[in-house]
Write a protein that holds these residues in place. Structure first.
Motif, short mmCIF file in Angstrom:
data_model
loop_
_atom_site.label_atom_id
_atom_site.label_comp_id
_atom_site.label_asym_id
_atom_site.label_seq_id
_atom_site.Cartn_x
_atom_site.Cartn_y
_atom_site.Cartn_z
N ALA A 13 0.82 -1.21 0.00
CA ALA A 13 0.00 0.00 0.00
C ALA A 13 0.86 1.26 0.00
O ALA A 13 0.55 2.25 -0.69
CB ALA A 13 -0.94 0.01 1.20
N LEU A 14 1.94 1.27 0.75
CA LEU A 14 2.82 2.43 0.78
C LEU A 14 3.55 2.59 -0.55
O LEU A 14 3.74 3.71 -1.03
CB LEU A 14 3.81 2.32 1.94
N ASP A 15 3.95 1.49 -1.16
CA ASP A 15 4.56 1.58 -2.49
C ASP A 15 3.57 2.13 -3.51
O ASP A 15 3.95 2.83 -4.45
CB ASP A 15 5.09 0.22 -2.94
N TYR A 16 2.29 1.80 -3.33
CA TYR A 16 1.26 2.33 -4.22
C TYR A 16 1.17 3.86 -4.07
O TYR A 16 1.08 4.58 -5.07
CB TYR A 16 -0.08 1.68 -3.90
N LEU A 17 1.22 4.36 -2.85
CA LEU A 17 1.23 5.81 -2.65
C LEU A 17 2.45 6.45 -3.27
O LEU A 17 2.39 7.58 -3.77
CB LEU A 17 1.21 6.12 -1.14
N ASN A 18 3.56 5.75 -3.26
CA ASN A 18 4.81 6.30 -3.77
C ASN A 18 4.91 6.32 -5.29
O ASN A 18 5.98 6.60 -5.84
CB ASN A 18 5.99 5.52 -3.17
N THR A 19 3.80 6.02 -5.96
CA THR A 19 3.78 6.17 -7.42
C THR A 19 3.72 7.64 -7.82
O THR A 19 3.85 7.98 -8.99
CB THR A 19 2.58 5.43 -8.05
N ARG A 20 3.50 8.53 -6.83
CA ARG A 20 3.60 9.97 -7.08
C ARG A 20 4.86 10.49 -6.41
O ARG A 20 5.15 10.14 -5.27
CB ARG A 20 2.38 10.72 -6.53
N THR A 21 5.61 11.32 -7.11
CA THR A 21 6.86 11.86 -6.58
C THR A 21 6.72 13.35 -6.33
O THR A 21 5.81 14.01 -6.85
CB THR A 21 8.02 11.61 -7.55
N GLY A 22 7.66 13.88 -5.55
CA GLY A 22 7.65 15.31 -5.27
C GLY A 22 8.35 15.61 -3.97
O GLY A 22 8.92 14.72 -3.32
N PRO A 23 8.30 16.86 -3.52
CA PRO A 23 8.94 17.26 -2.26
C PRO A 23 8.17 16.73 -1.06
O PRO A 23 7.03 16.28 -1.20
CB PRO A 23 8.90 18.79 -2.33
N GLU A 36 -4.34 10.19 2.27
CA GLU A 36 -4.85 10.92 3.42
C GLU A 36 -4.68 10.12 4.71
O GLU A 36 -4.24 10.64 5.74
CB GLU A 36 -6.33 11.27 3.24
N VAL A 37 -5.00 8.84 4.65
CA VAL A 37 -4.92 8.00 5.85
C VAL A 37 -3.49 7.89 6.35
O VAL A 37 -3.19 8.16 7.53
CB VAL A 37 -5.48 6.59 5.56
N PHE A 38 -2.56 7.51 5.47
CA PHE A 38 -1.21 7.22 5.94
C PHE A 38 -0.40 8.47 6.24
O PHE A 38 0.47 8.45 7.12
CB PHE A 38 -0.50 6.30 4.95
N VAL A 97 -1.51 9.29 9.72
CA VAL A 97 -0.89 8.39 10.69
C VAL A 97 0.58 8.75 10.90
O VAL A 97 1.07 8.78 12.04
CB VAL A 97 -1.02 6.92 10.23
N ALA A 98 1.30 9.05 9.81
CA ALA A 98 2.72 9.40 9.91
C ALA A 98 2.92 10.69 10.70
O ALA A 98 4.00 10.90 11.28
CB ALA A 98 3.33 9.54 8.52
N SER A 99 1.91 11.56 10.73
CA SER A 99 1.99 12.82 11.47
C SER A 99 1.29 12.73 12.83
O SER A 99 1.06 13.76 13.46
CB SER A 99 1.35 13.95 10.64
N ASP A 100 0.93 11.53 13.24
CA ASP A 100 0.24 11.28 14.50
C ASP A 100 -1.08 12.03 14.59
O ASP A 100 -1.46 12.56 15.62
CB ASP A 100 1.14 11.67 15.69
N ARG A 101 -1.79 12.05 13.45
CA ARG A 101 -3.13 12.62 13.40
C ARG A 101 -4.13 11.52 13.06
O ARG A 101 -3.75 10.44 12.61
CB ARG A 101 -3.22 13.72 12.33
N SER A 102 -5.40 11.81 13.26
CA SER A 102 -6.45 10.84 12.92
C SER A 102 -7.02 11.14 11.54
O SER A 102 -7.39 12.29 11.27
CB SER A 102 -7.58 10.90 13.96
#
Length: 206
Positions: free
Chosen positions: A18-28, A89-91, A94-99
């Motif tokens: 799932a994270l690799d799927y998100l990483n199909t977009r690149t950028g800063p 949005e979800v991950f 989560v990475a920012s310790d938000r819901s």
């Protein structure tokens, strides 16, 4: 915009499908993405095969189905991009310790329920869900959805992190949970070079 060849040049550094799927977009690290590997349904199928979510025979079937039903393929691709937005949005939350929002979690729940309706419970060393008999245009995202839900429900959420040098997300499997970069060969090396140049300038100025 990427081509099919660009799909196999992308880095699979997320540690989870799932994270690799998100990483199909690149950028800063912050702001909008500046490029997208998924230009259309053919790229979605190519990515699924490259990332391990599809076998090559399955990918071959999907390429034929999309050729015979281009409108259906476009609908499936649009849904795949919506899923990616939801997972993003979800991950990132989560990475920012938000819901994450309740609405996006509800859609993810529905996507998982739909994926499992098309799954098979197969026995290997343990039992696991597979989509071997699912010859539908939505097939590429089934394992992505399941990987996302499995990570959210059984993974260590504090190990889900954003790279300090780009927008990639990853699952930190280091023993002391100190990983900062998607890859030391890319963003980590770039940061080391930046610090080296800055240190030289400071010494020269002194």
């Amino acid at each position: 915009m990427e081509t099919l060849a660009g799909v196999t040049r992308m880095r699979l550094v997320g540690g989870n499908l799932a994270l690799d799927y998100l990483n199909t977009r690149t950028g800063p690290p912050v702001g909008a993405p500046d490029d997208d590997v998924l230009a259309g349904y053919p790229e979605l199928v190519a990515w699924g095969s490259y990332a391990g979510g599809l076998s090559e025979p399955e990918a071959k079937v999907l390429r034929r189905l999309s050729h015979d039903d281009p409108d259906g393929a476009q609908v499936a691709f649009t849904r795949a991009l919506r899923l990616r937005d939801d997972l993003d949005e979800v991950f990132r939350a989560v990475a920012s310790d938000r819901s994450p929002s309740a609405s996006v979690l509800a859609r993810l729940r529905d996507d998982e329920a739909d994926a499992l309706r098309h799954a098979r419970l197969d026995r290997g060393r343990t039992f696991s869900w597979t989509w071997r008999d699912d010859a539908s245009l939505a097939r590429p995202t089934r394992p992505v959805v399941h990987a996302a839900v499995q990570l959210l429900t059984t993974g260590a959420l504090d190990r889900i992190k954003g790279c300090g040098g780009c927008r990639f997300l990853f699952y930190d499997e280091s023993k002391n949970r100190s990983r900062r970069w998607c890859s030391m060969d890319d963003c980590g090396t770039s940061e080391k070079i930046r610090r080296y140049v800055a240190a030289r300038r400071t010494r020269a100025a002194g």
